[in-house]
Design an enzyme around this catalytic site. Structure first.
Site, PDB file in Angstrom:
ATOM      1  N   SER A 106       0.938  -0.793  -0.311  1.00 26.85           N
ATOM      2  CA  SER A 106       0.019  -0.106  -0.132  1.00 26.85           C
ATOM      3  C   SER A 106       0.731   1.137   0.096  1.00 26.85           C
ATOM      4  O   SER A 106       2.140   1.128   0.108  1.00 26.85           O
ATOM      5  CB  SER A 106      -0.910   0.195   1.471  1.00 26.85           C
ATOM      6  OG  SER A 106      -1.896   1.098   1.792  1.00 26.85           O
ATOM      7  N   TYR A 130      -2.216  -1.360  10.657  1.00 24.71           N
ATOM      8  CA  TYR A 130      -2.049  -1.632   9.505  1.00 24.71           C
ATOM      9  C   TYR A 130      -0.666  -0.611   8.346  1.00 24.71           C
ATOM     10  O   TYR A 130      -0.156  -1.716   7.841  1.00 24.71           O
ATOM     11  CB  TYR A 130      -3.545  -0.468   8.268  1.00 24.71           C
ATOM     12  CG  TYR A 130      -3.686  -0.776   6.967  1.00 24.71           C
ATOM     13  CD1 TYR A 130      -4.085  -1.806   6.591  1.00 24.71           C
ATOM     14  CD2 TYR A 130      -2.535   0.077   6.184  1.00 24.71           C
ATOM     15  CE1 TYR A 130      -4.823  -1.880   5.426  1.00 24.71           C
ATOM     16  CE2 TYR A 130      -2.851  -0.310   4.934  1.00 24.71           C
ATOM     17  CZ  TYR A 130      -4.297  -1.612   4.119  1.00 24.71           C
ATOM     18  OH  TYR A 130      -4.254  -1.636   3.336  1.00 24.71           O
TER      19      TYR A 130
END
Length: 266
Positions: free
Chosen positions: A148, A161
Site C-alpha cells: 500500500s 495497518y
C-alpha cells in the site's frame, strides 16, 4: 457510502501463465478477486484463498470461461500452519489479504492489532516459506505482495495497518535477495485507495476519527494527498500484478511498484 466507478474496463496486456499454479489470498473480493481473474485469464490454475466461502464460489463462477481455472480454498489465514501448507507447489504467490480498523492508538484494541499483524505480515511470511521450496526447485517463481502507499507513508489512526505494510515491504525485499540466485522475484505493489469494500467500510470510521461528515471523507482525507484525485480500480492493481509475473519483469525484484496518483511525490 458507495463510491462510483471512475474508470472503464481495462484491456489486458498479453500474459501467458499456462501450466503455472498461482495462489491469491483475500481472493473473494476487491483486489484479490481482480488478481485471481487476471491470472486465470492468463492460463494459470489459481488457488483462491479466503475465509468467505460464498464469495469464493461467486469468483469460481465468474472464472468458468477463462483460459485457466479458479479453485476455491476456504482458509482463515490466522491458521498459519494451514497457510504454509496451502502455498506448497505454487509458482506465483500473491499476498493480498488484509483488514483495517481506524482508531487512535490509545483506543486501538490490542487483539485487533495482533490479528492485523498475523494476517498481513506473519501469514505472508508463512506462505512465502511454503512456496519457496517448489520455486527454488524449478528455478522460477513470482511473489507479489500487495502492499500500500501506507507501506511507504504513515497515516494517523492506522497503527496496525501501517505497521503491517511497512513490515511487508521489508519481508519482500529480504525474499528478493534470497530468491534472486534461484530465479525467484519478489516485489510489492503499492496502491493508494482502491475502490473496494474495505475502503468503503472505512469511510464511517474515518468520519468519526476526524470529526467530519462521511461525504467529506473522500476528498478531505482519502484523496487529500493524491495528485490524481480518484480511487484506483481493482483491475488496475491486478494489471500491475500481472506485469510483475511476466517475462518482461524478470530483472525487477526487491522493489515497490507505486500506484498512488502522486501521493509520495510530495
Amino acid at each position: 457510502m458507495t463510491v462510483p466507478r471512475a474508470l472503464p474496463a481495462l484491456h489486458a496486456t498479453p500474459l501467458d501463465l499456462g501450466g503455472r499454479t498461482a495462489l491469491v489470498t483475500g481472493a473473494a473480493g476487491g483486489i484479490g478477486r481482480a488478481c485471481a481473474l487476471r491470472l486465470a485469464a492468463a492460463g494459470a490454475e489459481v488457488r483462491a484463498v479466503d475465509r468467505d466461502a460464498a464469495g469464493l464460489e461467486k469468483l469460481a463462477g465468474a472464472a468458468r470461461d477463462l483460459e485457466g481455472a479458479v479453485e476455491p480454498h476456504v482458509l482463515d489465514l490466522t491458521d498459519l500452519d494451514a497457510a504454509e501448507r496451502a502455498a506448497a507447489g505454487t509458482d506465483v504467490l500473491v499476498n493480498n489479504a488484509g483488514l483495517q480498523l481506524v482508531r487512535p492508538i490509545e483506543e486501538f484494541p490490542p487483539d485487533v492489532f495482533h490479528t492485523v499483524l498475523t494476517v498481513m505480515l506473519e501469514a505472508p511470511f508463512r506462505l512465502i516459506r511454503g512456496a519457496l521450496p517448489h520455486m527454488y526447485g524449478q528455478g522460477w517463481g513470482r511473489i507479489v505482495n500487495v502492499s500500500s502507499v501506507h507501506g511507504l507513508r504513515a497515516s494517523a489512526y492506522k497503527s496496525a495497518y501501517v505497521a503491517a505494510k511497512h513490515g511487508l515491504e521489508g519481508l519482500s525485499k529480504t525474499t528478493a535477495l534470497e530468491g534472486a540466485p534461484h530465479g525467484v522475484t519478489s516485489n510489492c505493489v503499492n496502491p493508494a485507495y482502491v475502490r473496494t469494500p474495505l475502503v468503503e467500510q472505512q469511510i464511517t470510521d474515518q468520519a468519526l476519527a476526524h470529526g467530519i461528515p462521511e461525504e467529506r471523507v473522500l476528498t478531505e482525507v482519502m484523496l487529500r494527498d493524491s495528485a490524481v484525485r480518484r480511487l484506483i480500480e481493482p483491475e488496475e492493481v491486478a494489471e500491475a500484478v500481472a506485469y510483475l509475473c511476466g517475462p518482461q519483469s524478470s530483472f525487477v525484484t526487491g522493489t515497490s511498484l507505486v500506484l498512488d496518483g502522486g501521493w509520495t511525490a510530495h
